[in-house]
Write a protein that holds these residues in place. Structure first.
Motif, PDB file in Angstrom:
ATOM      1  N   GLU A  15      45.293  30.901  61.563  1.00  0.00           N
ATOM      2  CA  GLU A  15      45.482  30.796  62.845  1.00  0.00           C
ATOM      3  C   GLU A  15      46.907  31.871  63.338  1.00  0.00           C
ATOM      4  N   PRO A  16      46.808  32.512  64.566  1.00  0.00           N
ATOM      5  CA  PRO A  16      47.716  33.289  64.758  1.00  0.00           C
ATOM      6  C   PRO A  16      48.887  32.630  65.003  1.00  0.00           C
ATOM      7  N   SER A  17      50.083  33.260  65.011  1.00  0.00           N
ATOM      8  CA  SER A  17      51.486  32.973  65.309  1.00  0.00           C
ATOM      9  C   SER A  17      51.443  32.895  66.857  1.00  0.00           C
ATOM     10  N   ASP A 250      38.910  35.236  75.944  1.00  0.00           N
ATOM     11  CA  ASP A 250      40.362  35.873  75.422  1.00  0.00           C
ATOM     12  C   ASP A 250      40.677  35.121  74.057  1.00  0.00           C
ATOM     13  N   ILE A 251      40.317  34.125  73.812  1.00  0.00           N
ATOM     14  CA  ILE A 251      40.603  33.299  72.522  1.00  0.00           C
ATOM     15  C   ILE A 251      39.957  34.134  71.434  1.00  0.00           C
ATOM     16  N   GLU A 252      38.939  34.315  71.585  1.00  0.00           N
ATOM     17  CA  GLU A 252      37.974  35.299  70.404  1.00  0.00           C
ATOM     18  C   GLU A 252      38.842  36.548  70.155  1.00  0.00           C
ATOM     19  N   LYS A 256      40.627  37.633  66.645  1.00  0.00           N
ATOM     20  CA  LYS A 256      40.012  39.064  66.053  1.00  0.00           C
ATOM     21  C   LYS A 256      41.307  39.949  65.889  1.00  0.00           C
ATOM     22  N   GLN A 257      42.330  39.901  66.536  1.00  0.00           N
ATOM     23  CA  GLN A 257      43.538  40.798  66.692  1.00  0.00           C
ATOM     24  C   GLN A 257      44.564  40.013  65.524  1.00  0.00           C
TER      25      GLN A 257
END
Length: 258
Positions: A15-17, A250-252, A256-257
């Protein structure tokens, strides 16, 4: 037992920070760091069953606080409702391997839940009253609660289960909700760095995206609000249902980023 028809394998990634400034504070304890490290596992989804009540209660206590008084908000009652509404909501679990599945007495441990609770002055009145109290100083929030059709989004999981599961879960939940709704109310768990109050960590990273689209945001502190180097906070978001498509997209993109 309901049929296990809602199966998804999202192939989770870390999971992204989701902090507002720097990444996780290096001064955190080793236990704290281990709690926040995401794991990579295959998860499947199914409807809740009776044996899930205790873990669902655990997730509700994780969200609202284990010291919540029954007279204020009966979490046991809410857990029972989440189990009984068979047509709406999913729990997530790691499937047992084929050998273990031969034992009918074994159940894979539940690792999270994505569900929904409807409420108004007649249905789930205690939940309605609790929200009205938390929003008592915000006239816009009170007006929404009094005049719009709302529901509480239940989005809980163990801390190291990544946000990858959120998008398919949210989309499935939207398909299962048959009532016309104006707003989803999202109960967000936050941690604020005691040494830098501008550093905020979203315990469920995808909820930062919900906040970006929220019409109203209200903060409060739970009764047990301190954890090592962090201050526990809660944020109540009012999100218009016409924003949900964009939120999922936006979550997707955020995942991806990462």
């Amino acid at each position: 037992m309901p049929p296990r028809s809602k199966k998804r394998k999202p192939n989770p990634e870390p999971e992204p920070s989701s902090s507002s400034s720097s990444s996780d504070n290096d001064d955190n304890s080793e236990d704290e760091t281990n709690q926040l490290e995401n794991i990579q596992i295959d998860l499947e989804a199914r409807s809740p069953i009776d044996s899930d009540r205790s873990i669902i209660l655990h997730f509700l206590e994780q969200s609202f606080g284990s010291s919540m008084k029954k007279s204020v908000l009966d979490l046991n009652l809410l857990a029972n409702q989440l189990v009984s509404q068979q047509s709406c909501g999913s729990v997530f679990y790691q499937p047992l391997d084929e050998i273990e599945e031969e034992d009918d007495d074994d159940e894979s441990p539940v690792l999270g839940i994505c569900s929904f609770l409807h409420f108004n002055k007649q249905q789930n009145q205690q939940l309605y009253t609790w929200l009205m109290d938390k929003c008592s100083e915000n006239s816009q929030a009170k007006t929404i609660l009094q005049t719009s059709t709302c529901g509480l989004f239940i989005n809980e999981r163990y801390m190291n289960i990544p946000a990858e599961i959120s998008v398919p879960a949210i989309r499935t939940l939207r398909e299962e909700i048959t009532e016309q709704l104006d707003y989803w109310i999202v109960h967000v768990k936050l941690r604020v760095d005691k040494k830098d109050l501008n550093t905020i960590h979203y315990m469920n990273g995808e909820e930062e995206v919900f906040e970006q689209h929220a019409s109203v945001s209200i903060d409060y502190q739970p009764i047990q609000s301190n954890a090592n180097d962090w201050i526990e906070k809660r944020r109540i978001l009012f999100v218009s249902t016409n924003k949900l498509d964009q939120i999922c997209s936006d979550i997707e993109q955020k995942l991806k980023q990462s």
